[in-house]
Design an enzyme around this catalytic site. Structure first.
Site, short mmCIF file in Angstrom:
data_model
loop_
_atom_site.label_atom_id
_atom_site.label_comp_id
_atom_site.label_asym_id
_atom_site.label_seq_id
_atom_site.Cartn_x
_atom_site.Cartn_y
_atom_site.Cartn_z
N TYR A 7 14.20 2.31 5.27
CA TYR A 7 13.06 1.46 4.95
C TYR A 7 12.59 0.85 6.27
O TYR A 7 13.39 0.31 7.03
CB TYR A 7 13.43 0.33 3.97
CG TYR A 7 12.24 -0.58 3.78
CD1 TYR A 7 11.29 -0.29 2.82
CD2 TYR A 7 12.02 -1.65 4.63
CE1 TYR A 7 10.15 -1.06 2.69
CE2 TYR A 7 10.87 -2.44 4.51
CZ TYR A 7 9.95 -2.13 3.54
OH TYR A 7 8.81 -2.89 3.42
N ARG B 229 6.74 -7.11 -10.83
CA ARG B 229 5.67 -7.97 -10.35
C ARG B 229 4.31 -7.51 -10.84
O ARG B 229 4.14 -6.36 -11.25
CB ARG B 229 5.63 -8.10 -8.83
CG ARG B 229 6.23 -6.98 -8.04
CD ARG B 229 6.25 -7.33 -6.57
NE ARG B 229 6.01 -6.14 -5.78
CZ ARG B 229 5.79 -6.14 -4.48
NH1 ARG B 229 5.74 -7.27 -3.82
NH2 ARG B 229 5.60 -5.02 -3.84
N GLU C 264 4.13 -3.43 -11.62
CA GLU C 264 5.04 -2.58 -10.84
C GLU C 264 6.39 -2.47 -11.58
O GLU C 264 7.05 -3.48 -11.80
CB GLU C 264 5.22 -3.21 -9.46
CG GLU C 264 6.05 -2.40 -8.51
CD GLU C 264 6.07 -3.02 -7.11
OE1 GLU C 264 5.00 -3.39 -6.59
OE2 GLU C 264 7.18 -3.12 -6.55
N ARG D 42 14.41 -22.90 3.06
CA ARG D 42 13.47 -23.56 3.97
C ARG D 42 13.31 -25.00 3.51
O ARG D 42 12.87 -25.23 2.39
CB ARG D 42 12.14 -22.81 3.91
CG ARG D 42 11.27 -23.02 5.10
CD ARG D 42 10.00 -22.23 4.93
NE ARG D 42 10.08 -20.88 5.44
CZ ARG D 42 9.17 -19.95 5.18
NH1 ARG D 42 8.15 -20.22 4.40
NH2 ARG D 42 9.28 -18.75 5.69
N ARG E 103 15.22 5.10 -4.86
CA ARG E 103 14.74 4.35 -6.01
C ARG E 103 13.23 4.57 -6.04
O ARG E 103 12.57 4.55 -4.98
CB ARG E 103 15.08 2.87 -5.78
CG ARG E 103 14.98 2.04 -6.99
CD ARG E 103 16.17 2.13 -7.90
NE ARG E 103 15.87 1.28 -9.04
CZ ARG E 103 15.86 1.67 -10.29
NH1 ARG E 103 16.21 2.89 -10.63
NH2 ARG E 103 15.54 0.84 -11.26
N ASP F 49 9.30 -1.61 7.83
CA ASP F 49 8.00 -2.26 7.66
C ASP F 49 6.97 -1.55 8.54
O ASP F 49 7.33 -0.81 9.46
CB ASP F 49 8.11 -3.74 8.07
CG ASP F 49 8.58 -4.60 6.90
OD1 ASP F 49 8.37 -4.21 5.74
OD2 ASP F 49 9.18 -5.66 7.16
N ARG G 260 22.39 -12.86 3.14
CA ARG G 260 22.19 -14.30 3.26
C ARG G 260 20.97 -14.71 2.44
O ARG G 260 20.13 -13.86 2.12
CB ARG G 260 22.02 -14.70 4.73
CG ARG G 260 20.98 -13.91 5.48
CD ARG G 260 21.05 -14.19 6.97
NE ARG G 260 20.32 -15.40 7.31
CZ ARG G 260 19.01 -15.48 7.50
NH1 ARG G 260 18.25 -14.43 7.37
NH2 ARG G 260 18.43 -16.60 7.81
P1 FAD Z 1 4.58 7.57 4.43
O1 FAD Z 1 3.54 6.54 4.29
O2 FAD Z 1 5.40 7.88 3.25
O3 FAD Z 1 3.86 8.90 4.96
C1 FAD Z 1 4.46 10.16 4.91
C2 FAD Z 1 3.36 11.16 4.54
O4 FAD Z 1 3.86 12.48 4.67
C3 FAD Z 1 2.90 11.01 3.10
O5 FAD Z 1 1.49 10.88 3.07
C4 FAD Z 1 3.35 12.30 2.46
O6 FAD Z 1 2.49 12.74 1.42
C5 FAD Z 1 3.33 13.26 3.62
N1 FAD Z 1 4.20 14.42 3.45
C6 FAD Z 1 5.50 14.42 3.06
N2 FAD Z 1 5.94 15.69 2.99
C7 FAD Z 1 4.93 16.50 3.35
C8 FAD Z 1 4.78 17.92 3.45
N3 FAD Z 1 5.78 18.74 3.15
N4 FAD Z 1 3.58 18.41 3.83
C9 FAD Z 1 2.53 17.60 4.11
N5 FAD Z 1 2.62 16.24 4.02
C10 FAD Z 1 3.80 15.71 3.65
N6 FAD Z 1 5.62 -2.62 5.09
C11 FAD Z 1 5.10 -3.79 5.54
O7 FAD Z 1 5.05 -4.01 6.75
N7 FAD Z 1 4.62 -4.73 4.65
C12 FAD Z 1 4.65 -4.55 3.31
O8 FAD Z 1 4.22 -5.41 2.55
C13 FAD Z 1 5.22 -3.33 2.81
N8 FAD Z 1 5.28 -3.10 1.48
C14 FAD Z 1 5.87 -1.95 1.03
C15 FAD Z 1 5.95 -1.75 -0.35
C16 FAD Z 1 6.57 -0.61 -0.84
C17 FAD Z 1 6.67 -0.41 -2.33
C18 FAD Z 1 7.14 0.32 0.06
C19 FAD Z 1 7.89 1.51 -0.46
C20 FAD Z 1 7.02 0.15 1.42
C21 FAD Z 1 6.38 -0.98 1.93
N9 FAD Z 1 6.22 -1.19 3.30
C22 FAD Z 1 5.70 -2.37 3.75
C23 FAD Z 1 6.62 -0.15 4.28
C24 FAD Z 1 5.46 0.83 4.63
O9 FAD Z 1 5.03 1.47 3.45
C25 FAD Z 1 5.95 1.85 5.66
O10 FAD Z 1 6.27 1.21 6.87
C26 FAD Z 1 4.97 2.97 6.00
O11 FAD Z 1 4.18 3.37 4.92
C27 FAD Z 1 5.74 4.17 6.52
O12 FAD Z 1 4.85 5.19 6.95
P2 FAD Z 1 5.36 6.68 7.09
O13 FAD Z 1 4.28 7.43 7.76
O14 FAD Z 1 6.72 6.70 7.70
O15 FAD Z 1 5.60 7.20 5.60
#
Ligand code: FAD
Length: 374
Positions: free
Chosen positions: A354, A286, A306, A181, A254, A356, A177
């Site tokens: 994905y 961006r 980016e 606004r 991606r 947030d 969708r």
């Molecule tokens: P991650 O942050 O990826 O943490 C996983 C960690 O595990 C990493 O540090 C990695 O190095 C480590 N790891 C992996 N494998 C191993 C291993 N074998 N041994 C040791 N360490 C390991 N959310 C929002 O709310 N607002 C936003 O504006 C927003 N913008 C975003 C923009 C982008 C480009 C992206 C991709 C995401 C965005 N997000 C946003 C989402 C946000 O990034 C995630 O919600 C959050 O970072 C997820 O945390 P995580 O711990 O699951 O993953």
């Protein structure tokens, strides 16, 4: 098998938001925790690199927003947030438009001044594509939903760059969708709470991990046997297919490439934190000017271009490609994960999704709660 004389109750693999929230809760409950992180720093993708006082969002711009009172309370106990409100600008062939699509955008597109005039124009644009009953691809879907002007200027090029494919080859589900606004409101999010932690995201992660033993530059998968023997339970937040040695095949992502540029002789490069570049011919999607997230007043600035990128081993997996093929593959891995007794799986990489930041926090808290640990 769970090691009988383990040094730690929990080994947390990954110091991103998911791992850090889980570790925080476990530590608070008196559990012995070790966090290991393969990168040189903690924080996962919300990590910021400080360049002369400007917090540079190294892995993509992050704006915290939520409609969940409890999550907002949770993060505010740890850090205070500023009043940053995301209101991105779109640049198409040098002309600027406000996002999300609102009365400012409609005025910029068509010169319309009232909500009625805007709705009439939107309907006129859509009517041209009323013959499309069942859209076959993203282009048809978008034309049906918003007509030619918005699609061609503000959606087509940006989306094609993002996914690396023509809009006619992209599935319709990417755009379900398109919200319009009918007020002059450039606030991108509808959530009641948003902002950036004062002092940056590293403060949030440091507060979560305070008092907890952390080892960076440590890859669990390279020392799996050794690390599995030191903790009763493991929380793994890395890629699920890597954990199982890709035995069913690789999950697709991606990726992104970031070009960080310090500009010493400019205090204000673009007047906004986020400017999207919507035409196909410009290779980046961006430009982020980081100081605006925290209302920086330095006489210099740092910007980041980016670029969407294909994913292969060695690159960062940013966005999962949740099509049928990959979702089925993930299900196979998930079934294996469910059979593990020592290891729990959580976070965006282990769940192949994905999420947030607020949903990541909620999911980590829920996993902890469901364990029923005292
Ligand atoms: P991650 O942050 O990826 O943490 C996983 C960690 O595990 C990493 O540090 C990695 O190095 C480590 N790891 C992996 N494998 C191993 C291993 N074998 N041994 C040791 N360490 C390991 N959310 C929002 O709310 N607002 C936003 O504006 C927003 N913008 C975003 C923009 C982008 C480009 C992206 C991709 C995401 C965005 N997000 C946003 C989402 C946000 O990034 C995630 O919600 C959050 O970072 C997820 O945390 P995580 O711990 O699951 O993953």
């Amino acid at each position: 098998m769970i090691p009988p004389k383990a040094l730690y109750d929990y080994l947390i693999v990954g110091s991103g938001l998911f791992g850090s929230v889980f570790a925080h809760e476990a530590y608070k409950a008196g559990k012995r925790c070790l966090v290991i992180e393969k990168r040189a720093h903690i924080g996962g993708n919300i990590y910021c690199e400080e360049i002369n006082g400007i917090n540079v969002h190294k892995y993509g711009a992050h704006i915290f927003h939520t409609d969940n009172d409890k999550t907002w309370e949770y993060v505010n106990q740890l850090v205070k947030f500023n009043r940053y409100t995301n209101s991105p600008i779109a640049n198409y062939k040098g002309k600027l438009y406000n996002l999300p699509f609102n009365m400012n955008t409609f005025y910029q597109l068509w010169g319309v001044r009232t909500p009625q005039e805007a709705m009439d124009k939107i309907n006129e644009q859509r009517n041209e594509f009323a013959h499309i009953i069942k859209p076959k691809n993203l282009e048809e879907q978008a034309l049906k939903l918003c007509g030619k002007d918005i699609y061609e200027r503000l959606i087509k090029g940006y989306t094609e760059k993002q996914w690396g494919r023509a809009a006619t080859e992209l599935p319709t589900f990417i755009i379900n969708r398109i919200p319009f606004r009918l007020t002059f409101d450039n606030n991108y999010f509808n959530d009641p709470y948003q902002g950036i932690p004062i002092g940056g995201y590293n403060k949030l992660i440091s507060a979560l991990l305070e008092g907890i033993e952390v080892k960076t530059n440590t890859d669990f998968l390279k020392h799996r046997t050794e690390f599995s023997s030191i903790a009763k339970k493991i929380l793994y937040t890395g890629c699920i297919d890597e954990y199982f040695d890709h035995r069913f095949g690789n999950l697709e992502y991606r990726s992104l490439r970031f070009e960080h540029i310090c500009i010493d002789d400019t205090a204000n490069y673009q007047g906004n934190a986020v400017v999207n570049y919507c035409e196909r011919e410009i290779p980046y999607t961006r430009i982020i000017e980081h100081k605006h997230f925290e209302f920086g007043t330095q006489p210099f600035t740092v910007i980041t271009r980016e670029y969407p990128d294909s994913f292969e081993t060695g690159k960062e997996p940013y966005y999962p490609i949740n099509d049928n093929k990959n979702n089925l593959l993930f299900k196979n891995y998930q079934e294996l994960a469910n059979q593990q007794t020592q290891t729990l799986f959580g976070g965006r990489l282990a769940q192949y999704t994905y999420a947030d930041m607020d949903d990541t926090i909620t999911a980590a808290l829920e996993l902890w709660r469901n364990l029923g640990e005292k």
